[in-house]
Enzyme design. Sequence first.
Site, PDB file in Angstrom:
ATOM      1  N   GLU A   1      -9.803   6.152   2.229  1.00 35.81           N
ATOM      2  CA  GLU A   1     -10.218   5.378   3.397  1.00 35.81           C
ATOM      3  C   GLU A   1     -10.178   6.296   4.612  1.00 35.81           C
ATOM      4  O   GLU A   1      -9.267   7.114   4.758  1.00 35.81           O
ATOM      5  CB  GLU A   1      -9.273   4.195   3.615  1.00 35.81           C
TER       6      GLU A   1
ATOM      7  N   GLU B   1       0.839  -1.186   0.000  1.00 29.92           N
ATOM      8  CA  GLU B   1       0.000   0.000   0.000  1.00 29.92           C
ATOM      9  C   GLU B   1       0.882   1.248   0.000  1.00 29.92           C
ATOM     10  O   GLU B   1       1.862   1.318   0.741  1.00 29.92           O
ATOM     11  CB  GLU B   1      -0.916  -0.003   1.232  1.00 29.92           C
TER      12      GLU B   1
END
Length: 370
Positions: A284, A173
């Site tokens: 997110e 990520e």
Amino acid sequence: MTCEEGPLMSLGFKLFVFDIQSPDGDIIDCVLSHQQPAFDNPELKGQKPLNPPERPSGYNLSDETIEDFQLWSMSGESCPQGTVPIRRITEEDILRFGDISTFGRKTIERSIKRAAYKEHEYAIGTLNKGTYFGTQATISLWAPSVEGRNEFSVSQIWLGNRNANGGELNTIEVGWQVYPNMYGGDTHPRFFIYWTRDDYQKTGCYNLVCSGFVQTNSKIVIGASISPVSTYGGEKYVIKLFTWKDPKTGNWWLQYGGNLVGYWPSFLFTNLRSHARYVHFGGEIINSWRKDGLHTSTQMGSGHFAEEGTRKASYFRNLQVVNEHNTLIPAPPLNLHTDNPTCYNIKGGQDQVFGNYFFYGGPGRNQWCP
């Protein structure tokens, strides 16, 4: 320390050549490259960082003109060749986080018996069940406000794979995040990386907190503040991130703007040793549980909804993937998803300038998202 032993490295006690004081309060240590946290891993003991591989075909050298400015470099000082700059982790960082055993790790979603409650909320574009060997995207940079001690706002790229039974998630990520608890209590957007090979259980960490990622660059600090940021209706600033799998070594390399940052050694992973089966792009946030039942006011992206467009909403543009022929190509159409569209939403499209793109984000708590 092995990658199974927990997230903490030596918490800034690595020997360093000298340190640099950043304007935002960070202390940057210039550590000899072969003494960085990655080389605490037994599989890398006695080794040195590898030389860069060739980029996949289809890579455009003009992409390297995108700036990658970080606040720490405003001092005019820099780390010398043969060293890597590492943000020092202080005792205050750990005390503020509250738990040394989980510092530098993503929190696992708690089991809370409350209808329609979801701690992690997303507005993302996804590519699933494919064969991917890398991805590239340009992401607009903002400084969203974050509410709550344990909340964050993230805009990132996920590369992942699971085993045949659906377990043992491996991820890489990369992106930017506002996470006050992790970084000195401030609200600057920061360049970050993350990895795990067991669904966030015992392996992996943010940045260089554990032995894992091998940094090869002396100019970029992983975890450092990025500046300037975009303004509502005004100037826009972006970062460009490129991650791909070297077909010769199997290592996953990362490029930030025009700088090759380093790599995740292939041995860190199980399922990602071969390829990624999904690529996700987007935002997110954490919506902390509240006794009053209200949704968090933590913003995603610019803090404005997707339909406000280029000058006001956050975006990902020029999305690309690396295919099985080690060629960088435009990403296929995405599946767009949001958990809570009255709080955060996403809208996509394609054109000659932005390529495959989407706008995303939102304010969190509002009249439609109480």
